[in-house]
Every structure is written in structure tokens, then in C-alpha cells.
Design a protein around this motif. Structure first.
Motif, PDB file in Angstrom:
ATOM      1  N   ILE A 146       0.989  -1.146  -0.138  1.00 16.98           N
ATOM      2  CA  ILE A 146      -0.067  -0.042   0.116  1.00 16.98           C
ATOM      3  C   ILE A 146       0.933   1.097   0.041  1.00 16.98           C
ATOM      4  N   VAL A 150       0.901   4.178  -2.515  1.00 24.04           N
ATOM      5  CA  VAL A 150       0.190   5.663  -2.235  1.00 24.04           C
ATOM      6  C   VAL A 150       1.003   6.616  -1.581  1.00 24.04           C
ATOM      7  N   ALA A 166      -5.082   2.277  -4.249  1.00 27.56           N
ATOM      8  CA  ALA A 166      -5.201   1.202  -2.978  1.00 27.56           C
ATOM      9  C   ALA A 166      -6.106   0.252  -3.024  1.00 27.56           C
ATOM     10  N   GLU A 169      -5.852  -1.934  -6.153  1.00 27.43           N
ATOM     11  CA  GLU A 169      -4.683  -3.141  -6.103  1.00 27.43           C
ATOM     12  C   GLU A 169      -5.583  -4.153  -5.311  1.00 27.43           C
ATOM     13  N   LEU A 251      -7.121   4.632   4.337  1.00 27.75           N
ATOM     14  CA  LEU A 251      -6.098   3.832   3.897  1.00 27.75           C
ATOM     15  C   LEU A 251      -5.696   3.029   4.975  1.00 27.75           C
ATOM     16  N   SER A 255      -5.122  -0.962   4.367  1.00 26.86           N
ATOM     17  CA  SER A 255      -4.045  -1.703   4.803  1.00 26.86           C
ATOM     18  C   SER A 255      -4.256  -2.823   5.746  1.00 26.86           C
TER      19      SER A 255
END
Length: 267
Positions: A146, A150, A166, A169, A251, A255
Motif C-alpha cells: 500500500i 500511495v 489502494a 490493488e 487507507l 492496509s
């Protein structure tokens, strides 16, 4: 400015107000028929305070009120409701039938109560920024894949783009595994529910040998599907811009999913 700094400054101003209040309570009050003080609408004041006692109080009162006003403006927007409320404290509608001592005592007490309420009500919604964020520390605990995707986007202020990349992906990795296992291509929440469903999942997150492990599998199935429905789809279908703080929150969620999808060795 941090929460602690804001509270510390407010406490200092409360102390300053208390000292002024003590000074006001020491003022002498006289009474006459002609008024030895300021007249209002042509009416002489019924009470007066010796000039040498009143002038220092007037100067300190005005200085204190203006300082607090400027401090609030520096923390919040100029037209913020808290600033507007405090500005009302700056007005001095003298009354001919109230002594300066009583008037100042009442107004200072109101202002002190206002300062207390500001601390309770603001929730530290500081102007244009939150508490200082150490992005290096944040990235150090995110999934390395990540971070690789990013970090540059995030640091250049492209917060929405960083989140979209992110999420994409996550979708790409899951899609590749589902196609390899089933020969069928799916997308979005349907892809995630196919991949992580408890009944014959493509991606097993544990051995599924107990109820708690099955609950975990189902929970993550819902989280992965929810990420597509609640985060990816709205971002992809509309030009939605998010703040730095909101980007960080989301995020970290992505993650977490990536760590579950692609575990990283602790060595």
C-alpha cells in the motif's frame, strides 16, 4: 495547534480574567445626582468610580477581550460562531443606573463562563488543519504494498487518488486468484463474496475448523465486500475529493485488508 495547547491558552486567559475580576471588586463606588462618569443617551450615571481606579480596569478589560478574540480567529475561521459569540462580549452598553463595579463584575463572569463553554463545545475543530500528522510514522506501519502505491500520491496532496489506487490493488489481487481458481471474472462486492465466502472460499483466511474461525472468515468477507461498496464504488463513479485526515482513516482500513490478503513476514 494541539488540543493541549488550546486548553493551556484558554486556562491562561481565564486566569487573566480572574485577576481582572479581583481588581474590579476593589473598585470604589460613589453616587451623585449629576454623574461623574460617562453619560448614556444624555442621562448622567448615578454611580461613579474614581478615574484613577476605572481607567486601568477599562484598559485591561479591552485588552483581554481583544486578545481572546484574536486568539480565537487564529484558531478558527473569522466568521466562526464562537468568534461571533465572543465579539458580543466586546460591546459595552453602559447603563446609567448600574455602577461600573457591578457592570464589569457581571460581564467578566459571563466571559469566563463563555471560555469554559468554548473548551467543551469546540471539540478542537481547528481551522484548516488537524493536529500535526507524522506521515513517515504512519507509512511505517501500513502494508508495504500500500505504501509503495500511495506514498507519492498522498504526499503530493492527491488523497482521493491514493485511496482509489489502494482499493484497486486489493481488487486486482483478489480477481487474479478468483479467475485462476474458477475461470470466471467477477468484480466489486460479488468478487469479494465469491472469494471469501465461508462455504468453499477461494481465499481461506484460516482453517475454518471452528465456529470462531468461520465467523472470522465471514466477517472479513463482509469487510472486503463493504470496501468495494462503500469506498471504491462511490470514488470510482463520482469525482469525490476527501481530506487528508479522511484519507488516512480509510487507507489504514485498506492496509488492514491487505495484511490479511497478503501477510508480511515479521522477520
Amino acid at each position: 495547534m494541539t488540543k493541549e495547547e488550546f486548553i493551556a491558552e484558554i486556562e491562561l486567559q481565564k486566569e487573566r480574567g480572574q485577576k481582572l475580576l479581583e481588581q474590579v471588586r476593589q473598585m470604589h463606588v460613589g453616587k451623585n445626582n449629576y454623574g461623574n462618569g460617562m453619560a448614556v443617551l444624555g442621562l448622567p450615571k448615578m454611580y461613579y468610580t474614581p478615574k484613577e481606579e476605572l481607567e486601568p480596569v477599562e484598559l485591561e478589560y479591552d485588552s483581554w477581550k481583544c486578545y481572546v478574540r484574536d486568539f480565537l480567529i487564529s484558531v478558527f475561521e473569522k466568521d466562526d460562531v464562537l468568534v461571533e459569540e465572543w465579539n458580543k462580549c466586546l460591546q459595552k452598553p453602559y447603563r446609567h443606573d448600574v455602577s461600573d463595579r457591578n457592570w464589569y463584575e457581571g460581564e467578566i463572569n459571563k466571559a469566563l463562563n463563555k471560555l469554559d463553554s468554548f473548551v467543551q463545545r469546540t471539540r478542537f475543530r481547528f481551522k484548516g488543519k488537524a493536529t500535526s500528522i507524522d506521515t513517515d510514522s504512519l507509512f511505517s506501519i501500513m502494508h508495504p504494498k500500500i505504501v509503495e502505491l500511495v506514498e507519492d500520491r498522498f504526499n503530493s496532496g492527491h488523497y482521493s487518488d491514493a485511496l482509489i489506487v489502494a482499493l484497486k490493488e486489493i481488487s486486482v489481487i483478489v480477481k487474479e486468484r478468483v479467475i485462476k481458481a474458477t475461470g470466471k471474472e467477477r468484480d466489486g462486492s460479488d468478487l469479494m463474496r465469491t472469494a471469501f465466502k465461508v462455504d468453499s472460499p477461494v481465499i481461506k483466511l484460516n482453517s475454518l475448523s471452528s465456529k470462531s474461525e468461520k465467523d472470522e472468515q465471514q466477517g472479513y468477507c463482509d469487510l472486503f465486500a463493504g470496501a468495494m461498496e462503500a469506498l471504491r464504488n462511490p470514488m470510482s463513479h463520482a469525482n469525490i475529493q476527501i481530506s487528508k485526515e479522511e484519507s488516512i482513516h480509510k487507507l489504514f482500513f485498506v492496509s488492514m485488508l491487505m495484511y490479511k490478503l497478503c501477510p508480511v513476514s515479521k522477520e
